[in-house]
Design a protein around this motif. Structure first.
Motif, short mmCIF file in Angstrom:
data_model
loop_
_atom_site.label_atom_id
_atom_site.label_comp_id
_atom_site.label_asym_id
_atom_site.label_seq_id
_atom_site.Cartn_x
_atom_site.Cartn_y
_atom_site.Cartn_z
N PRO A 31 -4.59 4.45 -4.31
CA PRO A 31 -5.65 3.82 -3.50
C PRO A 31 -6.16 4.79 -2.43
O PRO A 31 -5.60 5.86 -2.22
CB PRO A 31 -4.91 2.63 -2.85
CG PRO A 31 -3.48 3.05 -2.82
CD PRO A 31 -3.25 3.90 -4.04
N LYS A 32 -7.22 4.34 -1.77
CA LYS A 32 -7.77 5.15 -0.68
C LYS A 32 -6.83 5.14 0.52
O LYS A 32 -5.98 4.28 0.66
CB LYS A 32 -9.15 4.62 -0.27
CG LYS A 32 -10.20 4.70 -1.37
CD LYS A 32 -11.51 4.11 -0.89
CE LYS A 32 -12.57 4.17 -1.97
NZ LYS A 32 -13.86 3.56 -1.52
N HIS A 64 0.82 -1.21 0.00
CA HIS A 64 0.00 0.00 0.00
C HIS A 64 0.85 1.27 0.00
O HIS A 64 0.55 2.23 -0.74
CB HIS A 64 -0.95 -0.02 1.21
CG HIS A 64 -1.89 1.14 1.26
ND1 HIS A 64 -1.64 2.28 1.98
CD2 HIS A 64 -3.10 1.33 0.66
CE1 HIS A 64 -2.64 3.13 1.85
NE2 HIS A 64 -3.55 2.58 1.06
N PRO A 65 1.94 1.35 0.78
CA PRO A 65 2.75 2.57 0.74
C PRO A 65 3.35 2.85 -0.64
O PRO A 65 3.46 4.02 -1.03
CB PRO A 65 3.86 2.30 1.78
CG PRO A 65 3.27 1.27 2.69
CD PRO A 65 2.43 0.41 1.81
N LEU A 66 3.73 1.80 -1.36
CA LEU A 66 4.28 2.00 -2.71
C LEU A 66 3.20 2.44 -3.67
O LEU A 66 3.42 3.33 -4.52
CB LEU A 66 4.94 0.72 -3.21
CG LEU A 66 6.14 0.19 -2.42
CD1 LEU A 66 6.77 -0.98 -3.15
CD2 LEU A 66 7.16 1.29 -2.17
N ASP A 67 2.01 1.83 -3.58
CA ASP A 67 0.91 2.24 -4.45
C ASP A 67 0.56 3.71 -4.20
O ASP A 67 0.25 4.46 -5.13
CB ASP A 67 -0.32 1.37 -4.21
CG ASP A 67 -0.27 0.05 -4.97
OD1 ASP A 67 0.65 -0.14 -5.79
OD2 ASP A 67 -1.16 -0.80 -4.74
N CYS A 68 0.59 4.13 -2.93
CA CYS A 68 0.28 5.52 -2.61
C CYS A 68 1.29 6.48 -3.25
O CYS A 68 0.94 7.60 -3.63
CB CYS A 68 0.28 5.72 -1.10
SG CYS A 68 -1.21 5.09 -0.28
#
Length: 268
Positions: free
Chosen positions: A265-266, A254-258
């Motif tokens: 992502p949300k 998730h941190p990389l996607d952000c």
């Protein structure tokens, strides 16, 4: 004789050239009990494949040393590995911290809905039979420790035992969702009756981890490699492979996607 000598010289020069051209290497120390992110028996896993391909974009060969969680930090201190993957901004380790968090563990309290449809707080864990991932009490904060230390029926087995919930031998399993499902699907058990699951988000915010590198050059190569995977779209190919094989979500990175995903992502 002259031909043999000339051949020997050519072979020697070829070997020296090959050694000179050999890719630089980087050794990652990885926790060995977090499948499907790390699967030591296959030298693969979602994190392993992402790290391997990210470093390959920079001409660096990634190697992996799989260790129990309690030994990963010491491996960096002793020079056994070049990268510790469980760092925090306040981690007192030699080396260089990544500029941003890399991985995220969103741990949940998982129950059988028919048996335990509701948990209101971490304090509730003191009343039930609970099994958690190894090291949970040391990681999940003081409120969690206070609850489980008062519970004589609390356990942290070396390998997460997801099927105990199916077998009705525990009331609650503490785990990240993808890890829970991996071990549920791959450990032997027989389903017994209704098995609808309930996921209770009572543990707190996801636990994010930074990487600690031996050198700034290693950190910079890794971060350029991650950016390259997202730019090329290869990161999506890796995710799709694990989603198809294991049903794995993107939550772990998730941190990389952000930071890098085109569609963020949300909750970034």
């Amino acid at each position: 004789m002259l031909r043999a000598a000339a051949l020997a010289i050519l072979l020697s020069c070829g070997m020296q050239a090959a050694l000179a051209e050999e890719s630089p290497r980087i050794k990652f120390g990885l926790q060995d009990d977090i499948a499907p992110f790390v699967m030591p028996d296959r030298n693969s896993g979602l994190m392993v494949d992402v790290l391997r391909e990210a470093m390959a974009t920079q001409g660096v060969k990634a190697e992996f040393i799989y260790l129990p969680i309690k030994r990963t930090e010491e491996a960096l201190r002793r020079g056994v590995v070049d990268v510790f993957t469980g760092g925090k901004p306040d981690t007192a380790l030699p080396g260089v911290l990544s500029r941003w968090p890399v991985t995220s563990f969103h741990n949940l309290a998982i129950t059988r809905r028919a048996h335990l449809p509701r948990l209101d707080s971490v304090a509730d864990l003191s009343r039930y039979r609970v099994t958690a991932f190894y090291g949970a009490a040391a990681i999940l904060g003081q409120e969690y420790r206070d609850a489980v230390q008062r519970n004589p029926r609390y356990r942290e087995p070396r390998l997460l035992q997801s099927p105990l919930l199916v077998l009705k031998q525990v009331d609650v399993v503490i785990s990240q969702r993808d890890i829970f499902y991996f071990y549920l699907d791959r450990q032997s058990y027989l389903r017994d009756g209704d098995f609808e699951l309930a996921f209770h988000d009572i543990i707190g915010k996801p636990n994010e981890y930074w990487f600690v590198f031996r050198t700034a050059e290693q950190r910079d190569a890794f971060e350029r490699g991650i950016a390259a995977l997202y730019k090329s779209g290869d990161i999506d190919r890796i995710f799709e492979r694990y989603t198809k094989a294991y049903g794995t979500s993107r939550d772990f990175f998730h941190p990389l996607d952000c930071r890098f995903a085109a569609a963020r992502p949300k909750n970034c």
